[in-house]
Design an enzyme around this catalytic site. Structure first.
Site, mmCIF file in Angstrom:
data_model
loop_
_atom_site.group_PDB
_atom_site.id
_atom_site.type_symbol
_atom_site.label_atom_id
_atom_site.label_comp_id
_atom_site.label_asym_id
_atom_site.label_seq_id
_atom_site.Cartn_x
_atom_site.Cartn_y
_atom_site.Cartn_z
ATOM 1 N N ILE A 15 -51.475 0.055 3.092
ATOM 2 C CA ILE A 15 -51.995 -0.028 1.730
ATOM 3 C C ILE A 15 -53.483 0.307 1.702
ATOM 4 O O ILE A 15 -53.964 1.042 0.831
ATOM 5 C CB ILE A 15 -51.741 -1.422 1.130
ATOM 6 C CG1 ILE A 15 -50.244 -1.737 1.119
ATOM 7 C CG2 ILE A 15 -52.306 -1.517 -0.292
ATOM 8 C CD1 ILE A 15 -49.914 -3.169 0.711
ATOM 9 N N ALA A 77 -56.815 -6.616 4.952
ATOM 10 C CA ALA A 77 -56.411 -6.818 6.339
ATOM 11 C C ALA A 77 -55.436 -7.982 6.461
ATOM 12 O O ALA A 77 -55.673 -9.073 5.941
ATOM 13 C CB ALA A 77 -57.640 -7.075 7.206
ATOM 14 N N TYR A 144 -46.728 -16.980 7.433
ATOM 15 C CA TYR A 144 -47.520 -15.948 6.746
ATOM 16 C C TYR A 144 -47.836 -16.378 5.323
ATOM 17 O O TYR A 144 -48.985 -16.287 4.856
ATOM 18 C CB TYR A 144 -46.744 -14.635 6.758
ATOM 19 C CG TYR A 144 -47.371 -13.518 5.965
ATOM 20 C CD1 TYR A 144 -48.463 -12.817 6.466
ATOM 21 C CD2 TYR A 144 -46.863 -13.151 4.721
ATOM 22 C CE1 TYR A 144 -49.027 -11.775 5.748
ATOM 23 C CE2 TYR A 144 -47.428 -12.118 3.993
ATOM 24 C CZ TYR A 144 -48.511 -11.439 4.505
ATOM 25 O OH TYR A 144 -49.076 -10.421 3.785
ATOM 26 N N ILE A 203 -26.172 -3.758 6.730
ATOM 27 C CA ILE A 203 -26.397 -4.677 5.619
ATOM 28 C C ILE A 203 -25.914 -6.053 6.055
ATOM 29 O O ILE A 203 -24.771 -6.223 6.468
ATOM 30 C CB ILE A 203 -25.654 -4.231 4.349
ATOM 31 C CG1 ILE A 203 -26.247 -2.920 3.824
ATOM 32 C CG2 ILE A 203 -25.714 -5.310 3.269
ATOM 33 C CD1 ILE A 203 -25.537 -2.354 2.603
ATOM 34 N N PHE A 204 -26.813 -7.031 5.966
ATOM 35 C CA PHE A 204 -26.472 -8.392 6.351
ATOM 36 C C PHE A 204 -25.975 -9.171 5.134
ATOM 37 O O PHE A 204 -26.588 -9.107 4.059
ATOM 38 C CB PHE A 204 -27.691 -9.098 6.958
ATOM 39 C CG PHE A 204 -28.139 -8.488 8.259
ATOM 40 C CD1 PHE A 204 -27.551 -8.854 9.457
ATOM 41 C CD2 PHE A 204 -29.145 -7.533 8.291
ATOM 42 C CE1 PHE A 204 -27.950 -8.297 10.668
ATOM 43 C CE2 PHE A 204 -29.562 -6.962 9.486
ATOM 44 C CZ PHE A 204 -28.955 -7.348 10.674
ATOM 45 N N ARG A 267 -28.078 -13.373 8.104
ATOM 46 C CA ARG A 267 -28.903 -14.049 9.093
ATOM 47 C C ARG A 267 -29.440 -15.364 8.544
ATOM 48 O O ARG A 267 -29.674 -15.500 7.347
ATOM 49 C CB ARG A 267 -30.070 -13.141 9.499
ATOM 50 C CG ARG A 267 -29.641 -11.848 10.170
ATOM 51 C CD ARG A 267 -30.801 -10.910 10.394
ATOM 52 N NE ARG A 267 -31.372 -10.434 9.142
ATOM 53 C CZ ARG A 267 -32.364 -9.551 9.064
ATOM 54 N NH1 ARG A 267 -32.892 -9.070 10.169
ATOM 55 N NH2 ARG A 267 -32.824 -9.154 7.895
ATOM 56 N N GLY A 269 -32.193 -18.148 7.674
ATOM 57 C CA GLY A 269 -33.597 -18.067 7.281
ATOM 58 C C GLY A 269 -33.897 -17.103 6.156
ATOM 59 O O GLY A 269 -35.058 -16.927 5.788
#
Length: 307
Positions: A15, A77, A144, A203-204, A267, A269
């Site tokens: 970006i 950043a 994050y 594709i999960f 998956r 989470g």
């Protein structure tokens, strides 16, 4: 916006490099600070002043501000986790929290005019109501998002107590040219890698989970407008529309009927559905995303094919 030095952190990244190019094309002088841990010199605009270093290092940041008359700071950043299982809280604290504090302190000391912080819709976690506005509960699930929320809180702390002028932009799922297409970096990027390298798509789960995908040019438009918008606002920057993985697959499939896909169990989470309300940004500075998902994917594929 008056002409002057604009500091873009992460200006060699996905970006950030698009942002630097646009600013220079509009006649601004730009200083790029980047440690090249994820960005590359290939993305660096030759007309930008480049300072290689880590903005979580206070001495490095002070040297940048002492060497240039910085009027605006756009803090791009960041290091996004490449996997749901690749949590690294210490890294997230350094790249999101410490770097933000260092930049804010220098912004105030050197009397910069505005601090623009690139946050993320990851601060919302798993919302129960959609679309989610900026007033919705911020309950991040992963490291994050926790670090981004903490950094946001420090931005507001310095605004309230020290007079910082800021814009906080919560980016949705940004995609487009120059986005790294390796590892777990987002469905559009993964599908682009599969398409370019003739790999089988995966594709999960049901593929019906929704995300808010926004093309990088629309993000740059919003970021530049936020530099001159009314001060001290937090804004969602997305398309305001949920797009499923199945719809993404249909778009790629329409471009090459020969590609293949397999389904695997969902998956653990996964965050479920998310898309944001972007009414505030539209009303505040008359911004609206222009690039539809079909067109954005075509542009992204054209870029990587040319590479």
């Amino acid at each position: 916006m008056e002409k002057g030095d604009i500091l873009v952190t992460g200006g060699c990244g996905f970006i950030g490099s698009h942002l630097v190019n646009r600013l220079i094309n509009e006649g601004h002088s730009v200083v790029v600070a980047d440690d090249l841990s994820t960005g590359t010199l290939e993305n660096l605009n030759s007309k930008a002043v480049f300072c290689q270093g880590d903005v979580s290092d206070g001495s490095f940041v002070e040297n940048v501000f002492s060497s240039h008359k910085i009027r605006y700071i756009i803090h791009q950043a960041a290091k996004i986790n490449h996997s749901l299982y690749g949590e690294d809280p210490e890294r997230d604290i350094n790249t999101s929290v410490l770097s933000t504090i260092n930049l804010i302190k220098c912004s105030l000391k050197h009397k910069a005019e505005r601090f623009v912080f690139a946050s993320s819709v990851a601060v919302y976690g798993q919302p129960k109501e959609l679309p989610l506005s900026e007033n919705g509960p911020a309950k991040p699930v992963y490291s994050y998002g926790i670090a981004k929320k903490c950094a946001e809180d420090y931005v507001r702390f310095y605004a309230k107590n020290y007079g910082l002028d800021y814009s906080i932009l919560r980016y949705a799922n940004v995609y487009g040219p120059r986005q790294p297409i390796y590892g777990e970096v987002g469905v559009v990027a993964i599908f682009t890698d599969n398409f370019i390298n003739e790999k089988q798509f995966v594709i999960f789960g049901t593929g019906e989970n929704l995300r808010d995908y926004i093309y990088v040019d629309d993000v740059i438009d919003a970021t530049l407008l936020s530099m001159n918008a009314p001060r001290n606002n937090t804004l969602n920057i997305g398309c305001g529309e949920g797009v499923s993985v199945n719809r993404l697959w249909d778009i790629f499939k329409s471009l090459d009927s020969g590609i293949l896909c397999q389904n695997k169990p969902e998956r653990t989470g996964e965050l479920g559905n998310f898309y944001c309300d972007v009414t505030k940004a539209k009303n505040l500075f008359n911004w609206c995303p222009k690039v539809q998902i079909e067109e954005g994917i075509k542009r992204t594929l054209e870029f990587y094919k040319s590479k």
